[in-house]
Design a protein around this motif. Sequence first.
Motif, short mmCIF file in Angstrom:
data_model
loop_
_atom_site.label_atom_id
_atom_site.label_comp_id
_atom_site.label_asym_id
_atom_site.label_seq_id
_atom_site.Cartn_x
_atom_site.Cartn_y
_atom_site.Cartn_z
N GLY A 77 0.57 -1.30 -0.11
CA GLY A 77 0.04 0.20 0.14
C GLY A 77 1.18 1.29 -0.03
N THR A 78 0.51 2.11 -0.68
CA THR A 78 1.21 3.76 -0.76
C THR A 78 -0.44 4.92 -0.30
N LEU A 79 0.14 5.43 1.10
CA LEU A 79 -1.24 6.30 0.89
C LEU A 79 -0.41 7.61 1.46
N ASP A 80 -0.80 8.57 1.04
CA ASP A 80 -0.49 10.01 1.08
C ASP A 80 -1.45 10.71 1.91
N PRO A 81 -0.54 11.45 2.60
CA PRO A 81 -1.27 12.31 3.76
C PRO A 81 -2.01 12.94 2.86
N ALA A 82 -1.80 13.53 1.88
CA ALA A 82 -3.27 14.62 1.37
C ALA A 82 -2.36 14.72 0.10
N PRO A 83 -3.71 15.30 -0.73
CA PRO A 83 -3.55 15.13 -2.68
C PRO A 83 -2.26 16.11 -3.05
N PRO A 84 -1.40 15.93 -3.84
CA PRO A 84 -1.05 16.99 -4.73
C PRO A 84 -1.75 17.69 -5.26
N SER A 85 -0.88 18.87 -6.28
CA SER A 85 -2.05 20.00 -6.39
C SER A 85 -2.83 19.87 -8.07
N ALA A 86 -3.63 20.47 -8.07
CA ALA A 86 -4.11 20.33 -9.26
C ALA A 86 -3.67 20.21 -10.23
N GLU A 87 -3.03 20.76 -10.31
CA GLU A 87 -2.26 21.16 -11.75
C GLU A 87 -0.69 19.81 -11.59
N TYR A 88 -0.86 19.25 -10.43
CA TYR A 88 0.48 17.75 -10.71
C TYR A 88 -0.28 17.07 -10.61
N ILE A 89 -1.75 16.64 -10.88
CA ILE A 89 -2.55 15.97 -10.92
C ILE A 89 -3.17 15.69 -12.30
N ALA A 90 -3.05 16.87 -13.31
CA ALA A 90 -3.88 17.03 -14.43
C ALA A 90 -2.71 15.96 -15.31
N THR A 91 -1.14 15.92 -14.81
CA THR A 91 0.02 15.60 -16.07
C THR A 91 0.40 14.25 -15.79
N SER A 92 -0.38 13.60 -14.01
CA SER A 92 0.33 13.09 -13.58
C SER A 92 0.40 11.29 -13.91
N GLY A 93 -0.40 11.09 -14.96
CA GLY A 93 -0.45 9.99 -15.58
C GLY A 93 -1.86 9.44 -15.01
N GLY A 94 -2.41 9.41 -13.93
CA GLY A 94 -3.31 8.95 -13.58
C GLY A 94 -2.28 7.97 -11.76
N PHE A 95 -3.53 7.63 -10.62
CA PHE A 95 -2.95 6.98 -9.51
C PHE A 95 -1.71 5.68 -9.66
N PHE A 96 -2.37 5.19 -11.23
CA PHE A 96 -1.93 3.45 -10.86
C PHE A 96 -0.40 4.09 -11.50
N LYS A 97 0.19 5.30 -12.44
CA LYS A 97 0.93 5.24 -13.23
C LYS A 97 2.22 6.17 -12.22
N ASP A 98 1.53 6.64 -11.88
CA ASP A 98 1.95 8.03 -10.15
C ASP A 98 2.10 7.46 -9.25
N CYS A 99 1.71 6.78 -8.61
CA CYS A 99 1.58 6.46 -7.40
C CYS A 99 1.34 4.49 -7.13
N SER A 100 0.85 4.15 -7.34
CA SER A 100 0.70 2.46 -7.60
C SER A 100 2.11 1.79 -8.24
N VAL A 101 2.27 2.81 -9.22
CA VAL A 101 3.53 2.07 -10.02
C VAL A 101 5.05 1.61 -9.31
N HIS A 102 5.03 2.43 -7.94
CA HIS A 102 6.22 2.18 -6.88
C HIS A 102 5.90 1.15 -6.00
N ASP A 103 4.76 0.69 -6.22
CA ASP A 103 4.20 -1.01 -5.05
C ASP A 103 3.97 -2.38 -6.54
N PHE A 104 3.95 -1.96 -7.15
CA PHE A 104 4.06 -2.92 -8.36
C PHE A 104 5.69 -3.10 -8.89
N ASP A 105 6.34 -1.80 -8.99
CA ASP A 105 7.59 -2.11 -8.84
C ASP A 105 8.48 -2.97 -8.36
#
Length: 335
Positions: free
Chosen positions: A149-177
């Motif tokens: 699991g990867t649980l962030d304490p608070a979300p990043p900015s709206a600007e970051y989310i818009a270009t992040s590639g989505g939750f699985f590619k930006d966040c959970s990808v660390h768990d997958f690796d």
Amino acid sequence: MRIGLAGVGRIGAFHAETLRGLDHVESLVVADADPDRAASVAAKLGGSVTAVETPAELFSAGIDGLAIAAATDAHAGLILEAVEAGLPVFCEKPVAPDVAGTLAVLDQVARSTVPVHIGFQRRFDAGFTAARDAVQSGRLGWVHTLRAGTLDPAPPSAEYIATSGGFFKDCSVHDFDIIRWVTGREVVEVYAVGANRGEDFFREADDIDTSAAVLTLDDDTIALVSGTRYNAAGYDVRLEVLGAKDSVSVGLDDRLPLRSAEPGVAWPAGTAYPNFMERFRAAYIAELTAFTDLVAGKADSPCTVADALEAFYVAEACDRSRREHRPVAVAEVRR
């Protein structure tokens, strides 16, 4: 050695400070899309750290290797330019915003002898390393279940989310690796779901703020992966590896941001990690030390473009599964 660093935003500025403190780094040259930010970082660190006006100028600054912490859409171009110049590369994930871009980089890197190290810092964390050793040694017996699991304490900015590639590619990808790295196995099928109960900007960016996925590995091991942008108790990253003989847990320390509901249980009593940089500070130092060994020709890449592509495929499969409400074989997204 003289290292160039492209991008000095939050993680880039952190890397600049780390690189400056490494024994083998005699000087550091930084650049950013915002020249004033690069100049500010160089002035703050002082001494052997200088700034140039643009990332492109790094290639004429006499550097021995290039670290990339720029915006995602700049990664692929900078990697390829460095490889063409014969410069060993460290690049924060992802290699590119999509599979096609990652494959294009992989193709060019495969034609070269220049080493490329992709930044998945959990591979350098003491707990994850110990879990991998426990699996590879056979001490756990055959592994039947992983819980990550990867649980962030608070979300990043709206600007970051818009270009992040989505939750699985930006966040959970660390768990997958890290699941691939710890087990030495490949993911063959996923089933994923997601939800939005937080800020509207996630939905507006066609993203999610909370997820869960069931992964089936190629030996029928099951991995359960969950994540969220809303864990106000603190930054929580864990991995449980459950085997037929024994089990281990990563992240189960006194700074775990989780409280027991059992009467009389006070553990954990420490201050929760506020963010990923503090949780993985030692891992980032070890990761960049490994990069300097790569530049010096003392080691091979500890995380290749091909490794990053495999984690990206799992993320892509999870995103498709969430959208189509069905199990997705990783082979479906592989190209």
